[in-house]
Scaffold this motif. Structure first.
Motif, PDB file in Angstrom:
ATOM      1  N   GLU A   1     -22.390 -42.282 100.107  1.00  0.00           N
ATOM      2  CA  GLU A   1     -22.324 -42.633  98.789  1.00  0.00           C
ATOM      3  C   GLU A   1     -23.510 -41.670  97.308  1.00  0.00           C
ATOM      4  N   VAL A   2     -23.052 -40.355  96.721  1.00  0.00           N
ATOM      5  CA  VAL A   2     -23.495 -40.255  95.806  1.00  0.00           C
ATOM      6  C   VAL A   2     -23.543 -41.582  94.436  1.00  0.00           C
ATOM      7  N   GLU A   3     -24.792 -41.695  94.220  1.00  0.00           N
ATOM      8  CA  GLU A   3     -24.766 -42.944  93.115  1.00  0.00           C
ATOM      9  C   GLU A   3     -25.673 -42.226  91.981  1.00  0.00           C
ATOM     10  N   LYS A   4     -24.869 -42.233  90.557  1.00  0.00           N
ATOM     11  CA  LYS A   4     -25.586 -40.859  89.723  1.00  0.00           C
ATOM     12  C   LYS A   4     -25.456 -42.623  88.550  1.00  0.00           C
ATOM     13  N   GLU A   5     -26.837 -42.488  88.081  1.00  0.00           N
ATOM     14  CA  GLU A   5     -26.614 -43.722  86.620  1.00  0.00           C
ATOM     15  C   GLU A   5     -27.143 -42.208  85.464  1.00  0.00           C
ATOM     16  N   MET A   6     -25.588 -43.320  84.307  1.00  0.00           N
ATOM     17  CA  MET A   6     -26.339 -42.495  83.020  1.00  0.00           C
ATOM     18  C   MET A   6     -27.282 -42.810  82.410  1.00  0.00           C
ATOM     19  N   PRO A   7     -28.806 -42.316  82.308  1.00  0.00           N
ATOM     20  CA  PRO A   7     -29.640 -42.517  81.643  1.00  0.00           C
ATOM     21  C   PRO A   7     -29.474 -43.384  80.809  1.00  0.00           C
ATOM     22  N   PHE A   8     -30.747 -43.623  79.657  1.00  0.00           N
ATOM     23  CA  PHE A   8     -30.857 -44.935  79.158  1.00  0.00           C
ATOM     24  C   PHE A   8     -31.665 -43.654  77.741  1.00  0.00           C
ATOM     25  N   VAL A   9     -31.103 -43.449  77.119  1.00  0.00           N
ATOM     26  CA  VAL A   9     -31.144 -42.269  76.197  1.00  0.00           C
ATOM     27  C   VAL A   9     -30.686 -42.301  75.001  1.00  0.00           C
ATOM     28  N   TRP A  10     -31.188 -42.552  73.812  1.00  0.00           N
ATOM     29  CA  TRP A  10     -30.940 -42.730  72.310  1.00  0.00           C
ATOM     30  C   TRP A  10     -30.773 -41.213  71.586  1.00  0.00           C
ATOM     31  N   HIS A  11     -29.439 -40.942  71.449  1.00  0.00           N
ATOM     32  CA  HIS A  11     -29.569 -38.875  71.648  1.00  0.00           C
ATOM     33  C   HIS A  11     -29.742 -39.154  69.961  1.00  0.00           C
ATOM     34  N   THR A  12     -30.263 -38.204  69.441  1.00  0.00           N
ATOM     35  CA  THR A  12     -30.353 -37.688  67.563  1.00  0.00           C
ATOM     36  C   THR A  12     -29.485 -36.634  67.127  1.00  0.00           C
TER      37      THR A  12
ATOM     38  N   LYS B   1     -16.340 -40.176  78.504  1.00  0.00           N
ATOM     39  CA  LYS B   1     -14.406 -40.732  78.325  1.00  0.00           C
ATOM     40  C   LYS B   1     -15.443 -42.118  77.389  1.00  0.00           C
ATOM     41  N   LYS B   2     -16.598 -42.215  76.749  1.00  0.00           N
ATOM     42  CA  LYS B   2     -16.965 -43.101  76.449  1.00  0.00           C
ATOM     43  C   LYS B   2     -17.199 -43.423  74.543  1.00  0.00           C
ATOM     44  N   PRO B   3     -16.831 -44.213  74.017  1.00  0.00           N
ATOM     45  CA  PRO B   3     -17.058 -44.475  72.904  1.00  0.00           C
ATOM     46  C   PRO B   3     -18.638 -44.237  71.812  1.00  0.00           C
ATOM     47  N   MET B   4     -18.654 -44.041  70.887  1.00  0.00           N
ATOM     48  CA  MET B   4     -20.020 -43.362  70.780  1.00  0.00           C
ATOM     49  C   MET B   4     -20.505 -44.505  69.676  1.00  0.00           C
ATOM     50  N   LEU B   5     -21.650 -45.528  70.309  1.00  0.00           N
ATOM     51  CA  LEU B   5     -22.791 -46.271  69.594  1.00  0.00           C
ATOM     52  C   LEU B   5     -23.816 -45.825  68.439  1.00  0.00           C
ATOM     53  N   LEU B   6     -23.641 -45.544  67.114  1.00  0.00           N
ATOM     54  CA  LEU B   6     -24.194 -44.856  65.726  1.00  0.00           C
ATOM     55  C   LEU B   6     -25.076 -46.299  65.329  1.00  0.00           C
TER      56      LEU B   6
ATOM     57  N   PRO C   1     -33.303 -55.427  78.812  1.00  0.00           N
ATOM     58  CA  PRO C   1     -32.287 -54.771  80.197  1.00  0.00           C
ATOM     59  C   PRO C   1     -31.223 -54.890  80.364  1.00  0.00           C
ATOM     60  N   GLU C   2     -30.747 -56.488  79.489  1.00  0.00           N
ATOM     61  CA  GLU C   2     -29.538 -56.428  79.367  1.00  0.00           C
ATOM     62  C   GLU C   2     -28.820 -55.618  78.658  1.00  0.00           C
ATOM     63  N   PHE C   3     -29.691 -55.034  77.032  1.00  0.00           N
ATOM     64  CA  PHE C   3     -28.558 -54.227  76.572  1.00  0.00           C
ATOM     65  C   PHE C   3     -28.293 -52.458  76.735  1.00  0.00           C
ATOM     66  N   GLU C   4     -29.412 -52.273  78.076  1.00  0.00           N
ATOM     67  CA  GLU C   4     -29.963 -51.144  78.370  1.00  0.00           C
ATOM     68  C   GLU C   4     -28.579 -51.011  79.901  1.00  0.00           C
ATOM     69  N   THR C   5     -28.225 -52.649  80.582  1.00  0.00           N
ATOM     70  CA  THR C   5     -28.133 -51.945  81.331  1.00  0.00           C
ATOM     71  C   THR C   5     -25.953 -51.642  80.710  1.00  0.00           C
ATOM     72  N   TRP C   6     -26.039 -52.590  79.850  1.00  0.00           N
ATOM     73  CA  TRP C   6     -24.316 -51.937  79.204  1.00  0.00           C
ATOM     74  C   TRP C   6     -23.882 -51.584  78.073  1.00  0.00           C
ATOM     75  N   ALA C   7     -25.445 -50.502  77.778  1.00  0.00           N
ATOM     76  CA  ALA C   7     -25.478 -49.314  77.334  1.00  0.00           C
ATOM     77  C   ALA C   7     -24.902 -49.036  78.347  1.00  0.00           C
ATOM     78  N   LYS C   8     -25.743 -48.253  79.278  1.00  0.00           N
ATOM     79  CA  LYS C   8     -25.399 -46.817  80.526  1.00  0.00           C
ATOM     80  C   LYS C   8     -23.716 -47.542  81.036  1.00  0.00           C
TER      81      LYS C   8
ATOM     82  N   ALA D   1     -20.514 -56.644  70.899  1.00  0.00           N
ATOM     83  CA  ALA D   1     -19.881 -55.901  71.286  1.00  0.00           C
ATOM     84  C   ALA D   1     -18.703 -55.406  71.751  1.00  0.00           C
ATOM     85  N   ASP D   2     -18.390 -56.539  72.750  1.00  0.00           N
ATOM     86  CA  ASP D   2     -17.660 -56.309  73.995  1.00  0.00           C
ATOM     87  C   ASP D   2     -16.321 -56.741  73.114  1.00  0.00           C
ATOM     88  N   GLY D   3     -16.123 -57.446  72.381  1.00  0.00           N
ATOM     89  CA  GLY D   3     -14.927 -57.920  71.147  1.00  0.00           C
ATOM     90  C   GLY D   3     -14.590 -55.759  70.208  1.00  0.00           C
TER      91      GLY D   3
END
Length: 176
Positions: free
Chosen positions: A38-49, A62-67, A89-96, A169-171
């Motif tokens: 299987e192909v495993e592709k994980e979104m990188p942990f990046v803060w966009h500007t 299809k994900k909302p943005m966190l500003l 690490p918990e936030f990074e995993t959740w954010a991805k 955040a989940d709420g």
């Protein structure tokens, strides 16, 4: 004088070694002995500007943005939120899995390009940001070359570390 130069160079080298770059995990699909991997592709942990790039990524994934509206080099609560939650690490995993990250910074000492300053000032005014840190969860789409934001909800600093903040955040994301 020589010792000062050597010490300065040594500190510079140690600083460079301390900085790490997170890489995207990508496994290519291959066939070996009639078995498919299987192909495993994980979104990188990046803060966009760049908001336009973030909107495009949000729409394609299809994900909302966190500003994240922050004063990164002067706001004590912003620095505390980053240390206690956003750099864990918990936030990074959740954010991805859940959001596209966008940092909208209003520094006092750190230089920014005029384009980023203008973009961030317009967004601060548009979202009526009164204090920092403020985090908006939004959906966005492009219509006629303009970005239309649909706010889901907002939050800021939440005491209790990553578990408490992620519960809030989940709420919020459950409302989308």
């Amino acid at each position: 004088m020589k010792y000062k130069i050597v010490l300065f160079l040594l500190l510079g080298i140690l600083n460079l070694q301390a900085q790490t770059v997170k890489k995207t995990k990508v496994k290519k699909a291959t066939k070996t002995e009639n078995k498919s991997v299987e192909v495993e592709k994980e979104m990188p942990f990046v803060w966009h500007t760049d908001m336009n790039k973030a909107v495009a990524l949000s729409n394609s994934s299809k994900k909302p943005m966190l500003l994240f509206f922050t004063g990164s080099d002067w706001c004590g609560w912003c620095i505390r939120l980053q240390k206690e939650v956003l750099k864990t690490p918990e936030f990074e995993t959740w954010a991805k899995k859940n959001v596209v990250l966008v940092e909208l910074d209003y520094p006092r000492r750190t230089p920014q390009t005029p384009e980023i300053q203008k973009q961030n000032a317009e967004l601060q005014q548009g979202f009526q940001i009164q204090g920092f840190p403020t985090i908006y969860f939004v959906n966005a789409d492009m219509k006629d070359g303009k970005v239309n934001f649909v706010p889901i909800d907002k939050t800021g600093y939440v005491a209790g570390g990553p578990a408490a903040w992620l519960a809030v955040a989940d709420g919020i994301l459950a409302k989308k």
